[in-house]
Design an enzyme around this catalytic site. Structure first.
Site, PDB file in Angstrom:
ATOM      1  N   GLU A 131       0.821  -1.225   0.000  1.00 46.23           N
ATOM      2  CA  GLU A 131       0.000   0.000   0.000  1.00 46.23           C
ATOM      3  C   GLU A 131       0.852   1.271   0.000  1.00 46.23           C
ATOM      4  O   GLU A 131       0.530   2.259  -0.666  1.00 46.23           O
ATOM      5  CB  GLU A 131      -0.923   0.000   1.228  1.00 46.23           C
ATOM      6  CG  GLU A 131      -1.894   1.157   1.280  1.00 46.23           C
ATOM      7  CD  GLU A 131      -2.918   1.102   0.152  1.00 46.23           C
ATOM      8  OE1 GLU A 131      -2.748   1.875  -0.799  1.00 46.23           O
ATOM      9  OE2 GLU A 131      -3.867   0.297   0.205  1.00 46.23           O
ATOM     10  N   GLY A 189      13.932  19.615   0.533  1.00 45.69           N
ATOM     11  CA  GLY A 189      14.150  18.173   0.739  1.00 45.69           C
ATOM     12  C   GLY A 189      13.125  17.319   0.021  1.00 45.69           C
ATOM     13  O   GLY A 189      12.944  16.145   0.328  1.00 45.69           O
ATOM     14  N   LYS A 207       4.658   3.807 -10.012  1.00 45.50           N
ATOM     15  CA  LYS A 207       3.375   3.703  -9.299  1.00 45.50           C
ATOM     16  C   LYS A 207       2.244   3.379 -10.275  1.00 45.50           C
ATOM     17  O   LYS A 207       1.381   2.542  -9.996  1.00 45.50           O
ATOM     18  CB  LYS A 207       3.096   5.013  -8.555  1.00 45.50           C
ATOM     19  CG  LYS A 207       4.140   5.310  -7.471  1.00 45.50           C
ATOM     20  CD  LYS A 207       4.055   6.749  -6.976  1.00 45.50           C
ATOM     21  CE  LYS A 207       5.157   7.050  -5.958  1.00 45.50           C
ATOM     22  NZ  LYS A 207       5.295   8.469  -5.648  1.00 45.50           N
TER      23      LYS A 207
HETATM   24  N1  HSE Z   1       9.413  11.484  -4.433  1.00 44.87           N
HETATM   25  C1  HSE Z   1       8.040  11.098  -4.313  1.00 44.87           C
HETATM   26  C2  HSE Z   1       7.165  12.302  -4.520  1.00 44.87           C
HETATM   27  C3  HSE Z   1       7.693  10.491  -2.994  1.00 44.87           C
HETATM   28  O1  HSE Z   1       7.656  13.420  -4.677  1.00 44.87           O
HETATM   29  O2  HSE Z   1       5.969  12.128  -4.530  1.00 44.87           O
HETATM   30  C4  HSE Z   1       7.979   9.044  -2.913  1.00 44.87           C
HETATM   31  O3  HSE Z   1       7.485   8.333  -3.989  1.00 44.87           O
END
Ligand code: HSE
Length: 428
Positions: A131, A189, A207
């Site tokens: 998830e 960050g 994803k």
């Molecule tokens: N780097 C991703 C984002 C978070 O900026 O959504 C982790 O997948």
């Protein structure tokens, strides 16, 4: 009292520390909800002596994640290290082989090795859940595998990289260039260690590949995802799109078509008034469409300690309750090989170009479009600067091949000053 569910957690970064905090602080609630205590036996990370804002004194320490994954006092291996291969994959495989269930937040590993790992989990009679790998705190995997299990999914869409959405919305609200906002995102960050994972669309494409597998019952096919990042989006395009009533998003779209499985992660224009158009900052959104349910919109934090730990705990608590769902919603052997669609579903396109101030210039561009079989829906010319003027064209629905033919022919007119920007307009 029921036996505790004992976790072994590998990776104690932001998310790992968040999981430890929830297990420690909500012990009573977790036990009430699952009927058994949820405990941590052992943890592992690259650095032992580091303040993580939570005590680890009660847990055994393992330097080697594989050793952690195979311990006799671990029922569930929680993999929060990241990386598609290396220790994360080795430890996940070792855990499954040793008869442990696995919970992971590792989208890269699953996007590339998802089928093999799902098969390994089933062969061992264990579950592999993820998830937290998609859209952080949004329970999108559970929504697809369980909440919408009675539907034929027709389309799945998502803004699933918060960093890109932050960059695009910040460029618009502050009128700043891509480079300036990229630096800001870096200072905040937000960027992955390799920023191209974010701005190149790769993280979001991982994803999308996972969501497509669940939605359409196909083997994960990351290579089949058409990927374009946001690096070339300019403040000009953001402003012009807004003038036309659109916003630019790094949008993932997956749909099964007569031509095969279409999965695209690319900058698209969407109506400014749509839920996706209104999505601000580093927030994520998943839009799921099913034949029975219609459209579902899920919005929430796509990263960060609390949201991602919340998603990890959702999988852990399912295991504690005895809810056992196949990794991609159907047994791995039943997942079909996906044939990627070679061409995208026709759509309207936004075109921006700088035209020389010359009689017949617009007519020549219109002719090129007409010869490619592309009909113009709307057109706007802005004030001339020196001897060129910006022109925007919104086409009617057209096939990408036809558009590419027109884009190839346009420089031959001699009326262009610079490159033509072409962005798909997605109906959401
Ligand atoms: N780097 C991703 C984002 C978070 O900026 O959504 C982790 O997948």
């Amino acid at each position: 009292m029921s036996d505790p569910l004992r976790l072994g957690i590998a990776g104690l970064g932001t998310v790992g520390a968040g999981v430890v905090k929830i297990v420690r602080r909500k012990a009573e609630l977790l036990e009430a909800r699952t009927g058994r205590p949820v405990t941590i036996s052992a943890v592992s990370a690259r650095t032992r002596d580091k303040d993580r804002g939570v005590s680890l004194a009660d847990y055994s320490w393992e330097d080697d994640p594989v050793a952690l994954a195979t311990r006799g006092d671990v029922d569930v291996f929680v993999e929060l290290m990241g990386g598609s291969d290396g220790p994360a994959k080795a430890a996940t495989e070792a855990a499954l082989a040793a008869g442990k269930d696995v919970v992971t937040a590792n989208k890269a590993m699953l996007a590339i090795h998802g089928q093999a790992l799902a098969e390994a989990a089933e062969a061992a009679g264990r579950v592999l859940r993820f998830e937290a790998a998609v859209a952080g705190g949004i329970p999108v995997i559970k929504s697809l595998t369980e909440g919408l299990a009675g539907n034929d999914l027709t389309r799945v869409m998502g803004v699933m990289n918060g960093t890109c959405n932050y960059i695009l919305t910040r460029m618009e609200s502050a009128g700043l260039s891509y480079d300036t906002v990229f630096d800001e995102a870096n200072q905040l960050g937000y960027l992955e260690a390799d920023p191209t994972l974010d701005v190149g669309g790769i993280d979001a494409a991982h994803k999308l590949a996972l969501l497509a597998a669940i939605a359409f019952g196909t083997r994960v096919d990351f290579d089949g995802v058409e990927i374009e990042g946001i690096e070339r989006i300019s403040i000009d395009d953001i402003r012009r799109a807004r003038d036309l009533g659109f916003r630019i998003k790094l949008l993932g779209v997956a749909q099964m078509t007569g031509r095969g499985l279409e999965t695209r992660m690319s900058p698209c224009l969407v109506p400014a008034s749509s839920p996706i158009g209104q999505l601000e900052g580093p927030t994520n959104m998943c839009v799921l469409e099913g034949d029975a349910v219609g459209q579902i919109v899920l919005r929430g934090a796509g990263a960060g300690e609390g949201p991602t730990a919340s998603a990890v705990m959702s999988d852990v608590l399912d295991i504690a309750r005895g809810t056992r769902v196949s990794t991609f919603g159907v047994p791995a052997a039943r997942l079909a090989h996906a044939t990627p669609a070679r061409t995208a579903t026709p759509a309207p396109y936004y075109l921006r170009m700088e035209l020389k101030d010359r009689p017949g210039a617009l007519a020549q561009i219109a002719t090129v479009l007409g010869e490619a079989g592309i009909s113009i829906d709307r057109m706007r010319q802005y004030k001339h600067a020196a001897d060129t003027a910006p022109v925007l064209i919104v086409t009617h629905k057209t096939a990408r091949d036809a558009l590419d033919a027109a884009l190839e022919a346009m420089p031959g007119t001699g009326v262009l000053a610079g490159e033509v920007v072409a962005l798909r307009i997605e109906s959401v």
